[in-house]
Every structure is written in C-alpha cells, then in structure tokens.
Scaffold this motif. Structure first.
Motif, PDB file in Angstrom:
ATOM      1  N   SER A 215      30.623   9.186 -14.067  1.00 59.30           N
ATOM      2  CA  SER A 215      30.007   7.666 -14.142  1.00 59.30           C
ATOM      3  C   SER A 215      30.453   7.066 -12.842  1.00 59.30           C
ATOM      4  N   GLU A 216      30.016   6.057 -12.576  1.00 50.96           N
ATOM      5  CA  GLU A 216      30.391   5.083 -11.569  1.00 50.96           C
ATOM      6  C   GLU A 216      31.476   4.306 -11.866  1.00 50.96           C
ATOM      7  N   ALA A 291      17.933   9.132  -3.088  1.00 45.67           N
ATOM      8  CA  ALA A 291      19.334   9.532  -3.942  1.00 45.67           C
ATOM      9  C   ALA A 291      20.506   9.001  -3.318  1.00 45.67           C
ATOM     10  N   TRP A 292      20.235   8.260  -2.409  1.00 43.41           N
ATOM     11  CA  TRP A 292      21.631   7.479  -1.722  1.00 43.41           C
ATOM     12  C   TRP A 292      21.362   5.857  -2.178  1.00 43.41           C
ATOM     13  N   THR A 293      22.552   5.538  -2.674  1.00 38.91           N
ATOM     14  CA  THR A 293      22.462   4.269  -3.044  1.00 38.91           C
ATOM     15  C   THR A 293      23.655   3.513  -2.156  1.00 38.91           C
ATOM     16  N   TYR A 301      26.750   4.710   1.963  1.00 38.17           N
ATOM     17  CA  TYR A 301      25.847   5.115   0.888  1.00 38.17           C
ATOM     18  C   TYR A 301      26.579   6.173   0.260  1.00 38.17           C
ATOM     19  N   TYR A 302      26.250   6.368  -0.902  1.00 42.46           N
ATOM     20  CA  TYR A 302      26.920   7.493  -1.939  1.00 42.46           C
ATOM     21  C   TYR A 302      25.644   8.162  -2.402  1.00 42.46           C
ATOM     22  N   PHE A 303      25.855   9.586  -2.374  1.00 38.83           N
ATOM     23  CA  PHE A 303      24.730  10.309  -3.270  1.00 38.83           C
ATOM     24  C   PHE A 303      24.620  10.453  -4.670  1.00 38.83           C
ATOM     25  N   HIS A 304      23.529  10.704  -5.117  1.00 41.15           N
ATOM     26  CA  HIS A 304      23.426  10.835  -6.494  1.00 41.15           C
ATOM     27  C   HIS A 304      22.158  11.536  -6.963  1.00 41.15           C
ATOM     28  N   GLN A 305      22.264  12.910  -7.611  1.00 46.44           N
ATOM     29  CA  GLN A 305      21.092  13.603  -7.837  1.00 46.44           C
ATOM     30  C   GLN A 305      20.480  12.929  -8.954  1.00 46.44           C
ATOM     31  N   PRO A 311      27.244   8.773  -9.720  1.00 47.96           N
ATOM     32  CA  PRO A 311      27.507   9.441  -8.280  1.00 47.96           C
ATOM     33  C   PRO A 311      28.012  10.883  -8.422  1.00 47.96           C
ATOM     34  N   ASP A 312      27.313  11.698  -7.449  1.00 45.32           N
ATOM     35  CA  ASP A 312      27.746  13.311  -7.491  1.00 45.32           C
ATOM     36  C   ASP A 312      29.014  13.567  -6.934  1.00 45.32           C
ATOM     37  N   LEU A 313      29.861  14.449  -7.671  1.00 44.02           N
ATOM     38  CA  LEU A 313      31.064  14.632  -7.016  1.00 44.02           C
ATOM     39  C   LEU A 313      31.144  15.495  -5.827  1.00 44.02           C
ATOM     40  N   ASN A 314      32.002  15.489  -4.853  1.00 47.30           N
ATOM     41  CA  ASN A 314      31.909  16.259  -3.547  1.00 47.30           C
ATOM     42  C   ASN A 314      32.513  17.657  -3.826  1.00 47.30           C
ATOM     43  N   LEU A 315      31.897  18.737  -4.339  1.00 52.85           N
ATOM     44  CA  LEU A 315      32.368  19.436  -4.593  1.00 52.85           C
ATOM     45  C   LEU A 315      32.655  20.718  -3.522  1.00 52.85           C
TER      46      LEU A 315
END
Ligand code: GLC
Length: 668
Positions: A215-216, A291-293, A301-305, A311-315
C-alpha cells in the motif's frame, strides 16, 4: 458267511523273518484254493500264506535307505523342496516390491483446496475486537469457528486470502504491514489459534502472499519517498522525460485499476459512496491511464501495475527480496503450510523501460511488463524458503501462484530451467467459462491441452472454478450446471480449488453497496450460512450486502434438504477418494458441442464416467465401445436432476439419456 473268509494275518514272528526267509516268501507263488459254494458259503484258502508280510523289513529298509545313493537323493529332494519354497516366497516379495505402486497422495492433492475470502466468511463479536462487537467484517475467529464445517465438507487445505492491515483501496491487497493482522480481522494470537485448531482437525492453511506491491501507506513507501535508506530503492522510481517542456512518464506503460478519482465517486442516499466507472481487473482498456504516478515530495514518478495506491516493490533490489523472504518466514513460523503468490506475472518489468506496442485492438502489448523470466527466478527463491521448512519437519510446504498466463508459461511455473518452482500454479481456465461459450469440444480441448503440457514432467494438475476476481461459477454457467462443473473439477486428474460458497451454488450478488475497482464486489458477498439475519454471517450490517437469495441458498437449508448442492459437493469429495479418481487414466468416450464426458479408470478398480449435457435438449448417448461395460451404475446427479433415474440404479451404456443441463457420475 463273512467269518468263514480266512485271510492270512501277519504275526509278530513274521516281522522277525530273516532276509533269507523273506526272499523265500518273496519267491513263493501263493496258492489260492476255491471251494465251491456249500449252502451259499464259498471258502477261499490261501495256501502257505501263513508267513504273511511280503514287503521289506525295517532293518532291510534302513540298510537300503542308508545307501549313499538314497541318502544323496533324499538330501537333494529335501534341499530342492526348501529352495523352491524360499524361491516362491522371494519371488512373491519381489513382485510386490517391483510392481508400480500408487503412492499415497499428499492431502493437498487428495482433497480440494478451499479458498476463503476472509472479509466475507464469518463475522464474530469476539471480545478482542476493538469495541468488542461484531463489525460486519469477517474475521479470523469466525474462520476458526467454521473449522468443523470445513472438516465436514471434506476439504483439507484452506487458501486464506489477505488478512493484513490495509487502507482497503483494493479490498486488502494494498497491504500496509506484511507481518501483522489487520485490526478488523483480529490479532496475531487469533491467527495462531485458528491455524493451530485447523491443524488439530487435519486442515492446513495456505496464506496469500503479495510481493508485487504494498500500500502507499506502508512504512517502506513513506521512507522511500523521503529517500531514507535502505528504503530509497525499495520501489521503482523514475524522473520521467521532458517532452516539449512538459514532464511526462518515462514510457507508455499503463496500470490496471483506475484511480479513485473523486469526481467519479458519488454519495448514495444511505451515505455510502459509489464509483461510477471502473475498468475490468485483467484488461488494459486504457482507462486506467499511466502506470507512473508523480510524487511531489520525491519529485519522481513511481511505478504501479495496479492502482496508484499500490506502488510496485522493486524486486530487482536484493534487499527487497530479502524482506519478502522474511515475510514468508514470519508466517511459516506461525504454522502455515504454504503461500499463494498473488499477481505473479506482474512481479517484474523490463529495466530498459521500452514502450509497449499499441495493438490494433486498442490495447497494449505486454511484452515488457508481464511474465518476464525474472518472475521464475524470484519464485524459485521463495520455493527455497518453503523447502527449508519442509526439510526440517518433513511436512511439505506448498507454493501456489496466481497468474492468467498461457499454458506454455503456466508449465514454467511448475519447473523452469530444470528447477522445481510451484506445486500449484493455479490453472484459471475454468474461471472464464460461461454457459454461452462453453461447449463439450472446447472443454475437452482445454483439458487435454493442459494435461498434455503437464504430462512430460508428471506435474500435478489443478482446476480453479472461481475466485474473488471473477464472476461466480453458478452465475456464469447457471445453477444446474454448477453441480456439473463441480463434478468435472472434482473428478478430473488433479486438485480442485474451490472458492467459498461454490459448494452451495452461491451466485453473484447484483446489489452491492459500492462499486469496487474492477466491479468485483458481487462475487465477494458474505457467506450464506442460514436464513437468519444477514445470512448468519454477522449480527450487524455486513460490509457488503448479503445476496438476496440467501433465504433459499444457504448452508443450513442445504444441510437439511434431501438433495442439495452441498450434498452433491460432499459426495464428490467422497467419490474422489476412489482409486480411479486418484490414480486413474483419463479418456473422453464421447464429446461434441453439447456433450462433455470423461472416464477415469485405474485397472482392477471400479471406473468412473462423468457425463454432462451442456445443451438445451435431451440427448441419448451410446457410450459403449470405449472400454466401458454394458452396465453403468448411477453414483450422483445434479440437484433437480431427472427423476427418471435414481442413484444406485443401472443403465445400459449403449443408450444413456442425459437431460438438458444435467450431469451424471456413473461407476462401473
Ligand atoms: C491479485 C488479487 C486481486 C488484486 C490484485 C492486485 O490479482 O487477486 O484481487 O486486486 O492482485 O493487488
């Protein structure tokens, strides 16, 4: 007269005859005299037979017996006798050992997996609730209280959906703490208690695991915004690009859930809110937008699928992978039997950030954001964590994965580059089946194609009928055929994965209080336990309205009824235990547009025939000539099935009548 018949009798002296005498005796011809009958009596006189015994004497016999030839013969026969016995016993043991055996199936293979949508299963007023009252939201204590029901149902694995703290922008899949229980669901102690009690009753719990995003509101994201190490690169950040002096996202990637734009939310009369328009869960219709906010604070920007609140975690950051492993261990230490990885194909995106291609249908290709090879490598690491636990106590931990991918990719979730990954990559094909597009041929093609993909690696199949993201099976195929779908999923080779309520034919609810992203509330409504207030789900108004059909469609009513979906389901769990259902080969004796049928047969055991008529008219099918015998015995029919044939009665396999929208299970 009989007493006049004089027969020679051997005496004690006879026994003591020496060898010469005996030779004499042996050499003498006995003479027999008959005297003609006088007064009806015939006299027989055997002359010189007084010496009587004509065989070898004991000593003579012993002498011969002790001759080396006889001794050797005796020993040879004696040894041969025992050798052949030992040989036979060893042979029998050998045959038993080398005959291929049906190894007992682990419980996750033998019994159905039952997916519980935690928020909608059972609300309780357990005193640990913040205000000690029912909340209208399902909780862990409620699930614990329903364990006896699950035991009765015959399922052994509970797939538990999210129970974590969440601001509920995606009904719990937006997680703000991965290692805690959300207040509305209960406490960690209640979680432990539920898992422990489930275990005591032979059930295990596989928990939802969401490594794609948080979650954000998650502390990691907040710290990442502030570039507080080590969280700075926990998410996927980008400066964007300047196009004609305007800042724009780095590429054309789109998200899947539109933002809850306040202008789209209207208040309803009763004070609830409603979102006017949402996009479908799994399609990119372009309505979600980028997908960028942009984040003002971090100026990136952060990425979210999915939604912008997720927000997507950076795996690609090893520290994040370590965090997720820690999360997995946290729950494994609390006794869960496995993890169900959500949204698995979305875990990685191309580092080069190439644009997706605009397709003629208005959608984007998803080559750079969907099911990248890195997904398998990440999952393998999670599998290793699970395997560590399995090897410690010998109890197999299960990795399930959720992803709508094609069959080639699905097979890679089992095994990729020679590495075993998930035991149950969820096969979601049946979640898309609807009455209007389902034909016998299509079912057979899908089932065969899937089984053939798994066959080379002997992977264990599974069949998901529904979940919290898809319309309920009873709504998609109609009430009657919902029993048939259960027959199919239960008796195909593999494990059925059922969504709560499927066992009673629960349907989508048209009247839900507000519209969720993807409009999914209709299939997440409270479990229908009884015809009491709120279907026995809660004493207070539930978070989602109960389906209005609950007075008729509920567990208590179906338990009491002589025939019901619930009873069909329970019976199927029993039929699944038959050797043919567990180990049998599959074949399709008769399939066309309307008829779908398959046989499960393990030689030496009673076989099973499942036959379903998907069409609108009665059909008369000749099933003979497919290794099926002349006579079939009806084991099960759907609720409201034809009264013309009752369970236990027999039919001729040459002419089986299957009424429209009916399904049968026969044994033979
Ligand atoms: C998974 C869940 C779905 C959720 C999505 C994004 O696909 O099944 O309900 O919305 O992940 O979190």
């Amino acid at each position: 007269m009989l007493e006049d018949l004089k027969a020679p009798v051997a005496t004690a002296e006879d026994d003591s005859l020496d060898t010469d005498d005996s030779k004499q005796v042996l050499g003498r011809e006995p003479k027999v005299k008959y005297e003609p009958a006088k007064n009806g009596v015939t006299v027989v006189d055997i002359e010189n037979s007084g010496s009587g015994f004509a065989g070898l004497g004991k000593e003579e016999l012993m002498k011969i017996a002790n001759q080396p030839f006889w001794v050797r013969l005796r020993w040879t026969l004696f040894i041969l006798f025992w050798l052949s016995w030992i040989g036979m016993i060893a042979g029998a043991i050998g045959i038993i050992v080398i005959t291929p055996k049906c190894s007992p199936r682990p419980v996750w293979q033998k019994y159905p997996v039952y997916q519980v949508f935690s928020k909608s299963y059972q609300d309780t007023d357990f005193t640990s609730r913040p205000n000690g009252q029912s909340s209208g939201i399902g909780d862990l204590e409620g699930i614990r209280q329903r364990i006896p029901y699950l035991v009765d149902l015959g399922v052994k694995t509970i797939g538990l959906s999210v129970i974590f703290p969440s601001p509920m922008k995606d009904v719990g899949y937006d997680i703000s703490d991965f290692m805690q229980v959300g207040e509305e669901y209960g406490t960690l102690d209640e979680f432990d208690r539920m898992v422990k009690e489930a275990k005591e009753r032979g059930l295990s719990v596989v928990l939802d695991f969401v490594p794609n995003h948080s979650s954000e509101d998650h502390e990691w994201f907040q710290k990442s915004i502030n570039k507080t190490d080590p969280f700075t690169d926990y998410y996927i950040w980008n400066d964007g690009v300047d196009v004609d002096g305007q800042r724009t996202p780095p590429n054309n990637w789109e998200c899947r859930y539109s933002a809850h734009n306040p202008s789209q939310i209207k208040s309803t009369e009763n004070g609830d809110y409603e979102v006017e328009k949402e996009v479908d869960v799994a399609t990119k219709t372009g309505e979600c937008g980028s997908a960028w906010t942009w984040n003002e604070e971090r100026q990136q920007y952060y990425f979210h699928q999915f939604a912008q609140e997720e927000p997507d975690l950076n795996l690609r950051n090893p520290a994040v992978v370590e965090e997720m492993k820690k999360v997995a261990r946290f729950w494994l230490d609390r006794g869960i039997a496995g993890l169900r990885v959500n949204a698995a194909p979305f875990l990685f995106e191309s580092e080069a950030l190439e644009n997706e291609i605009d397709l003629p249908n208005g959608q984007l290709s998803n080559n750079h954001t969907f099911n990248l090879p890195e997904v398998y490598a990440f999952l393998l690491q999670i599998r290793e964590v699970l395997d560590d636990y399995s090897s410690k106590d010998g109890m197999e931990r299960i990795l399930m994965t959720e992803g709508y991918v094609d069959l080639d990719d699905l097979a890679k979730y089992y095994k990729n580059n020679g590495e075993m990954i998930a035991q149950m990559p969820m096969n979601l094909g049946f979640t898309e089946v609807t009455d209007s597009d389902m034909t016998g041929n299509k079912l057979q093609q899908f089932i065969s194609a899937y089984l053939e993909k798994l066959l080379p690696e002997s992977m264990w199949p599974n069949w998901v009928l529904g979940n919290h993201d898809r319309s309920r099976v009873a709504t998609r195929v109609g009430e009657n055929l919902s029993d048939s779908m259960n027959m199919i999923a239960m008796l195909l080779p593999g494990t059925p994965i059922n969504y709560y309520g499927e066992e009673i034919g629960m349907e989508d609810s048209p009247d839900s209080k507000f519209i969720d992203r993807g409009n999914r509330n209709g299939f997440r409504t409270p479990m229908q336990w009884s015809n009491e207030t709120n279907a026995g789900f809660s004493e207070v108004e539930p978070w989602l309205a109960v389906n209005g059909n609950y007075p008729n469609v509920n567990v208590a009513a179906q338990d009491a009824a002589s025939e019901s979906h619930l009873k069909v389901y329970r019976e199927l769990v029993k039929i699944r235990e038959m050797a043919s259902a567990q180990y049998g080969e599959i074949s399709f004796p008769y399939v066309d547009e309307e008829i779908f049928s398959f046989v499960r047969n393990k030689s030496g055991n009673p076989g099973l025939l499942v036959a379903v008529n998907l069409g609108d008219s009665n059909r008369f099918i000749n099933f003979s000539g497919n290794g099926l015998p002349e006579t079939l015995t009806l084991k099960l029919k759907n609720v409201g099935g034809t009264p013309d044939i009752s369970v236990g009665s027999t039919v001729s396999s040459t002419n089986v009548t299957i009424p429209a929208k009916n399904g049968f299970v026969f044994s033979y």
